[in-house]
Design an enzyme around this catalytic site. Structure first.
Site, short mmCIF file in Angstrom:
data_model
loop_
_atom_site.label_atom_id
_atom_site.label_comp_id
_atom_site.label_asym_id
_atom_site.label_seq_id
_atom_site.Cartn_x
_atom_site.Cartn_y
_atom_site.Cartn_z
N GLY A 144 -4.89 -24.16 26.91
CA GLY A 144 -5.84 -24.11 28.16
C GLY A 144 -6.69 -23.11 27.82
O GLY A 144 -7.20 -22.23 28.63
N TYR A 169 -4.27 -24.17 49.87
CA TYR A 169 -3.67 -23.52 48.67
C TYR A 169 -2.17 -23.10 48.77
O TYR A 169 -1.54 -24.00 48.30
CB TYR A 169 -4.77 -22.52 48.22
CG TYR A 169 -4.61 -22.40 46.76
CD1 TYR A 169 -5.33 -22.86 45.64
CD2 TYR A 169 -3.50 -21.67 46.17
CE1 TYR A 169 -5.30 -22.73 44.48
CE2 TYR A 169 -3.30 -21.54 44.80
CZ TYR A 169 -4.11 -22.26 43.85
OH TYR A 169 -3.96 -22.10 42.53
N ALA A 226 -2.36 -31.32 26.03
CA ALA A 226 -1.22 -30.34 25.91
C ALA A 226 0.05 -30.83 26.33
O ALA A 226 1.07 -30.38 26.18
CB ALA A 226 -1.78 -29.09 26.52
N TYR A 256 -2.23 -18.42 42.11
CA TYR A 256 -3.14 -17.54 43.03
C TYR A 256 -2.45 -17.74 44.32
O TYR A 256 -1.92 -18.46 44.61
CB TYR A 256 -4.50 -18.47 42.99
CG TYR A 256 -5.41 -18.07 43.99
CD1 TYR A 256 -6.17 -16.67 43.63
CD2 TYR A 256 -6.07 -18.60 45.16
CE1 TYR A 256 -7.08 -16.17 44.57
CE2 TYR A 256 -6.94 -17.88 45.86
CZ TYR A 256 -7.35 -16.92 46.03
OH TYR A 256 -8.57 -16.24 46.69
N SER A 288 -10.02 -23.24 26.71
CA SER A 288 -11.52 -23.41 26.30
C SER A 288 -12.52 -22.96 27.63
O SER A 288 -13.68 -22.49 27.34
CB SER A 288 -11.54 -24.86 26.15
OG SER A 288 -11.21 -25.66 27.15
P1 NAD Z 1 -10.47 -24.14 34.12
O1 NAD Z 1 -10.77 -25.59 34.52
O2 NAD Z 1 -11.44 -23.17 33.82
O3 NAD Z 1 -9.42 -24.32 32.70
C1 NAD Z 1 -8.78 -25.45 32.33
C2 NAD Z 1 -8.44 -25.32 30.93
O4 NAD Z 1 -7.16 -26.31 30.90
C3 NAD Z 1 -9.31 -25.65 30.04
O5 NAD Z 1 -9.21 -25.27 28.81
C4 NAD Z 1 -9.08 -27.19 29.93
O6 NAD Z 1 -9.37 -27.88 28.64
C5 NAD Z 1 -7.32 -27.17 29.77
N1 NAD Z 1 -6.95 -28.55 30.00
C6 NAD Z 1 -7.06 -29.39 31.28
N2 NAD Z 1 -6.20 -30.38 30.95
C7 NAD Z 1 -5.31 -30.30 29.73
C8 NAD Z 1 -4.93 -31.16 28.88
N3 NAD Z 1 -4.33 -32.33 29.40
N4 NAD Z 1 -4.55 -30.75 27.53
C9 NAD Z 1 -5.22 -29.66 27.13
N5 NAD Z 1 -5.85 -28.88 28.05
C10 NAD Z 1 -6.14 -29.12 29.14
O7 NAD Z 1 -9.21 -23.69 35.14
P2 NAD Z 1 -8.90 -21.97 35.32
O8 NAD Z 1 -9.52 -21.72 36.64
O9 NAD Z 1 -9.19 -21.01 34.41
O10 NAD Z 1 -7.33 -22.08 35.76
C11 NAD Z 1 -6.37 -21.79 34.76
C12 NAD Z 1 -5.19 -21.28 35.43
O11 NAD Z 1 -5.60 -20.18 36.27
C13 NAD Z 1 -4.61 -22.50 36.65
O12 NAD Z 1 -3.37 -22.26 36.54
C14 NAD Z 1 -5.17 -21.84 37.84
O13 NAD Z 1 -4.45 -22.25 38.88
C15 NAD Z 1 -5.10 -20.28 37.60
N6 NAD Z 1 -5.74 -19.56 38.53
C16 NAD Z 1 -7.28 -19.81 38.79
C17 NAD Z 1 -7.98 -18.99 39.55
C18 NAD Z 1 -9.59 -19.14 40.10
O14 NAD Z 1 -9.96 -18.64 40.92
N7 NAD Z 1 -10.22 -19.96 39.20
C19 NAD Z 1 -7.39 -17.79 40.17
C20 NAD Z 1 -6.00 -17.90 40.16
C21 NAD Z 1 -5.28 -18.36 39.11
#
Ligand code: NAD
Length: 392
Positions: A47, A234, A111, A224, A49
């Site tokens: 993940g 959530y 993935a 989160y 990107s």
């Molecule tokens: P994001 O949407 O920015 O990134 C998601 C990533 O997953 C991307 O790189 C995408 O290409 C990849 N991805 C999705 N499906 C895929 C697949 N089938 N195969 C390969 N790659 C795949 O998301 P984010 O907000 O950075 O979230 C990442 C983690 O952080 C999650 O577990 C989320 O719950 C957690 N999180 C996010 C926040 C927030 O406020 N955004 C806060 C706390 C925790």
């Protein structure tokens, strides 16, 4: 072509290649400024990107000179249309890493599949030998189980009863009410299947069996918690159930392999994943205003630099009672949450720009897709069909 933002609901369907590069370079500078020794050397980021995964990759590479292998699922340019932001981010990351003499390769594919796991293992075997940090940062609406071929969909729903609260209609720039029906049928089980810990465990099992997991490696997945106003949708909702399962997986990985696996609870930030969650954009807009005023505002990169420098590779990980790493500590500070709670019932469409940093939210959202970056000429004709350097 000249690329302009085209926003559809909570996504922007275009992305600007030079803007994405400018944003990656900004994050690289933050990571470089916090350089340290004694961190990860060979890192697999699943993940990698956008959002937290991209920032972890940048923090490891430019903060610790780590070699990184990134896995993601992004759309390259097709028929002259711009690629997705994550594609351009990854092209830019590889370019900047090469300039710095750092190893960086990427795998664009699902993935959740066995094929992508096998491809990652082959690349690690050939190029790195072993990885000493595995970052699991997927946010996906669906997952196809590689054994059964069945596709599961995740959802963002409360459990038990419907939930009504305030939200931000980012199309109309209005504070509005949202009512979300409770989960039914297989909603909880399917969300756990997609966003729970099973696939993280499958990755760790495959890496371990292939002998590419370094002894004493670390692994981290993200979660989160946030304020009470978001709990029904959530923490106590379908996604929260999946996050509980990620915590279960962390323990299972740690007790099964020679690897310490952690859940890191991160701060609310604007990413493609978070902008899709009802209630959260309004909360984030209020939070940004308060944290910017206090001087504690952080975006993904500052969070991930702090995660590596001050938690994961520090003498004391400062784990909470549940064994989790907390980098949401500044967000959850009582005075910050008290300020949010005061504004929450009062805020209206008319006071959005006084009581919240909606301008900051919008800028942040556009920047995810490479728009609004300083030094980028958005009237310029740009090449949109950029290959991933490591794919050639
Ligand atoms: P994001 O949407 O920015 O990134 C998601 C990533 O997953 C991307 O790189 C995408 O290409 C990849 N991805 C999705 N499906 C895929 C697949 N089938 N195969 C390969 N790659 C795949 O998301 P984010 O907000 O950075 O979230 C990442 C983690 O952080 C999650 O577990 C989320 O719950 C957690 N999180 C996010 C926040 C927030 O406020 N955004 C806060 C706390 C925790």
């Amino acid at each position: 072509m000249i690329v302009k933002p085209k926003i559809r609901g909570f996504v922007c369907v275009t992305a600007h290649p030079k803007g994405c590069e400018a944003r990656v370079r900004q994050e690289v500078e933050v990571a470089k400024a916090a350089r340290k020794d004694g961190g990860p050397k060979n890192v697999l980021v699943i993940g990698a990107s956008t959002g937290y995964g991209l920032s972890t990759r940048i923090a490891a590479a430019f903060g610790y000179d780590a070699a990184t292998l990134g896995v993601f699922f992004e759309r390259p340019s097709l028929k002259g249309k711009p690629a997705s932001a994550g594609w351009y981010n990854s092209v830019a990351f590889e370019k900047v890493a090469a300039e710095a003499g750092l190893y960086a390769k990427s795998i664009n594919g699902d993935a959740f599949s066995n094929e992508v796991k096998a491809q990652a293992i082959e690349t690690i075997k050939q190029d790195l030998g072993q990885v000493d940090l595995v970052v699991y940062s997927l946010a996906s609406p669906r997952r196809t189980d590689p054994e059964t071929g069945e596709t599961y969909k995740s959802c963002l729903k409360p459990i038990g009863e419907s939930f009504t609260n305030r939200t931000l209609d980012t199309d109309k720039n209005e504070v509005a009410e949202v009512m979300i029906e409770p989960a039914e049928g297989d909603d909880v089980a399917h969300t756990i299947k997609v966003m729970g810990g099973e696939d993280w465990e499958l990755w760790m099992q495959a890496l371990n069996e292939a002998g590419v997991l370094a002894p004493g490696a670390k692994s981290v997945a993200y979660s989160y918690i946030g304020p009470e106003c978001t709990w029904p949708v959530y923490t106590n909702g379908t996604i929260g159930a999946a996050k509980k399962d990620v915590e279960r997986a962390a323990q299972a990985i740690t007790s099964t392999y020679d690897c310490q696996a952690y859940v890191a609870v991160n701060k609310a930030v604007v990413t493609q994943a978070s902008s899709a969650i009802p209630v959260v954009p309004l909360y984030i807009s209020i939070l940004f205003k308060i944290m910017k005023e206090k001087g504690t505002h952080e975006d993904c990169i500052e969070q991930m630099v702090r995660l590596l420098n001050e938690r994961l590779y520090a003498a004391d990980l400062q784990l909470d009672d549940e064994g989790r790493i907390r980098v949401d500590d500044w967000e959850m500070a009582p005075e910050v949450q008290a300020a949010v709670e005061k504004i929450w019932p009062e805020i209206s469409t008319e006071t959005l720009n006084q009581q919240a940093d909606y301008v900051g939210y919008q800028q942040n959202f556009l920047a995810l897709f490479g728009f609004g970056l300083p030094g980028v000429d958005y009237e310029e004709d740009v090449e949109v069909d950029l290959p991933l350097p490591s794919a050639s």
